[in-house]
Design a protein around this motif. Structure first.
Motif, mmCIF file in Angstrom:
data_model
loop_
_atom_site.group_PDB
_atom_site.id
_atom_site.type_symbol
_atom_site.label_atom_id
_atom_site.label_comp_id
_atom_site.label_asym_id
_atom_site.label_seq_id
_atom_site.Cartn_x
_atom_site.Cartn_y
_atom_site.Cartn_z
ATOM 1 N N VAL A 113 0.852 -1.193 0.000
ATOM 2 C CA VAL A 113 0.000 0.000 0.000
ATOM 3 C C VAL A 113 0.882 1.236 0.000
ATOM 4 O O VAL A 113 1.806 1.361 0.811
ATOM 5 C CB VAL A 113 -0.915 0.030 1.241
ATOM 6 N N SER A 114 0.602 2.141 -0.936
ATOM 7 C CA SER A 114 1.274 3.442 -0.931
ATOM 8 C C SER A 114 0.215 4.518 -0.782
ATOM 9 O O SER A 114 -0.838 4.462 -1.417
ATOM 10 C CB SER A 114 2.082 3.667 -2.216
ATOM 11 N N MET A 115 0.485 5.479 0.069
ATOM 12 C CA MET A 115 -0.416 6.609 0.269
ATOM 13 C C MET A 115 0.436 7.874 0.282
ATOM 14 O O MET A 115 1.266 8.064 1.172
ATOM 15 C CB MET A 115 -1.197 6.467 1.580
ATOM 16 N N ASP A 116 0.237 8.713 -0.726
ATOM 17 C CA ASP A 116 1.032 9.922 -0.893
ATOM 18 C C ASP A 116 0.145 11.155 -0.878
ATOM 19 O O ASP A 116 -1.021 11.102 -1.285
ATOM 20 C CB ASP A 116 1.808 9.882 -2.220
ATOM 21 N N VAL A 117 0.717 12.268 -0.431
ATOM 22 C CA VAL A 117 0.019 13.551 -0.413
ATOM 23 C C VAL A 117 0.662 14.472 -1.443
ATOM 24 O O VAL A 117 1.889 14.585 -1.501
ATOM 25 C CB VAL A 117 0.068 14.191 0.985
ATOM 26 N N PHE A 118 -0.185 15.135 -2.256
ATOM 27 C CA PHE A 118 0.277 16.036 -3.309
ATOM 28 C C PHE A 118 -0.278 17.426 -3.068
ATOM 29 O O PHE A 118 -1.398 17.590 -2.546
ATOM 30 C CB PHE A 118 -0.180 15.531 -4.683
ATOM 31 N N ASP A 119 0.484 18.444 -3.472
ATOM 32 C CA ASP A 119 -0.018 19.807 -3.346
ATOM 33 C C ASP A 119 -0.868 20.167 -4.562
ATOM 34 O O ASP A 119 -1.109 19.329 -5.449
ATOM 35 C CB ASP A 119 1.132 20.804 -3.140
ATOM 36 N N ALA A 120 -1.314 21.434 -4.619
ATOM 37 C CA ALA A 120 -2.224 21.865 -5.688
ATOM 38 C C ALA A 120 -1.569 21.829 -7.056
ATOM 39 O O ALA A 120 -2.264 21.801 -8.083
ATOM 40 C CB ALA A 120 -2.735 23.267 -5.385
#
Length: 222
Positions: free
Chosen positions: A164-171
């Motif tokens: 499982v990969s969970m990443d956060v991206f900006d606008a």
């Protein structure tokens, strides 16, 4: 004659009013928001229990309890938590539990209120145990709180074992942080994200496991 008639009526009215006094748990003045109810957690995993105040009171503290027998008996997770605390990291106990429950109690100066959610605990998770209530589809659940200031809890479900990969991206689509990057057995989990060095704004969290991909919006407010 008139007095002897009125006094019994007043006594009856007073008794009715006293019997209408609310008791603990009769009104939802607080709510458990995680677990949401119906999840299956793996023994030994750590989840973030989350709750909220629905109606403020002259509150003293919070008390947390766990039941492994459908609410017949309760054991203390934590007592006298500060009123401002709305999250608690909890390690799921060992064993298979079909009717597990978490109870949060809003401990007030007068009447206490509570909220209870039901879930199950899975001791092991293999493909041969799919008939024991393991999830049938993966999912990325809404974060809570959202919008957030300092931290949020992101729930997710894994239907098929995998990385499982969970990443956060900006606008702008730039990856700013990896929240999860590990192999998971089937089950329901929770991850915490703390945007310590990030400014206010809208972000996107994306979860991938096998062919499954799902994204949700996160809002940071400073």
């Amino acid at each position: 004659m008139r007095l002897s008639t009125i006094n019994p009526l007043r006594s009856l009215l007073a008794a009715l009013l006293l019997s209408a006094t609310p008791v603990a748990g009769s009104y939802a003045h607080c709510s458990l928001v995680y677990p949401t109810g119906g999840e299956t957690f793996l023994s030994g995993s750590t989840i973030s229990l989350a709750w909220q105040i629905d109606i403020p009171h002259n509150q003293l503290n919070w008390d947390l309890y766990f039941s492994a027998d459908g609410g017949a008996s309760w054991e203390v997770i934590a007592e006298d938590l500060p009123v401002t605390q709305l999250l608690y990291r909890w390690k799921v106990p060992a064993g298979d539990v079909a009717d597990a429950r978490i109870r949060i109690v809003q401990d007030n100066e007068t009447v206490d209120y509570e909220s209870i959610k039901t879930f199950s605990i899975q001791a092991t998770a293999t493909a041969s145990e799919s008939d024991r209530g393991l999830p049938t589809r993966s999912a990325l659940h809404p974060a809570f709180p959202n919008p957030m200031q300092s931290e949020t809890t992101i729930g997710f479900t894994v239907a098929t074992a995998g990385r499982v990969s969970m990443d956060v991206f900006d606008a702008l689509g730039k990856r700013v942080e990896t929240v999860v990057d590990a192999w998971h057995a089937p089950g329901t989990y929770a991850a915490e994200w703390r945007p310590d060095a990030l400014p206010s704004g809208v972000y996107l969290v994306r979860m991938k496991v096998g062919d499954f991909v799902e994204s949700r919006r996160l809002v940071v407010l400073r």
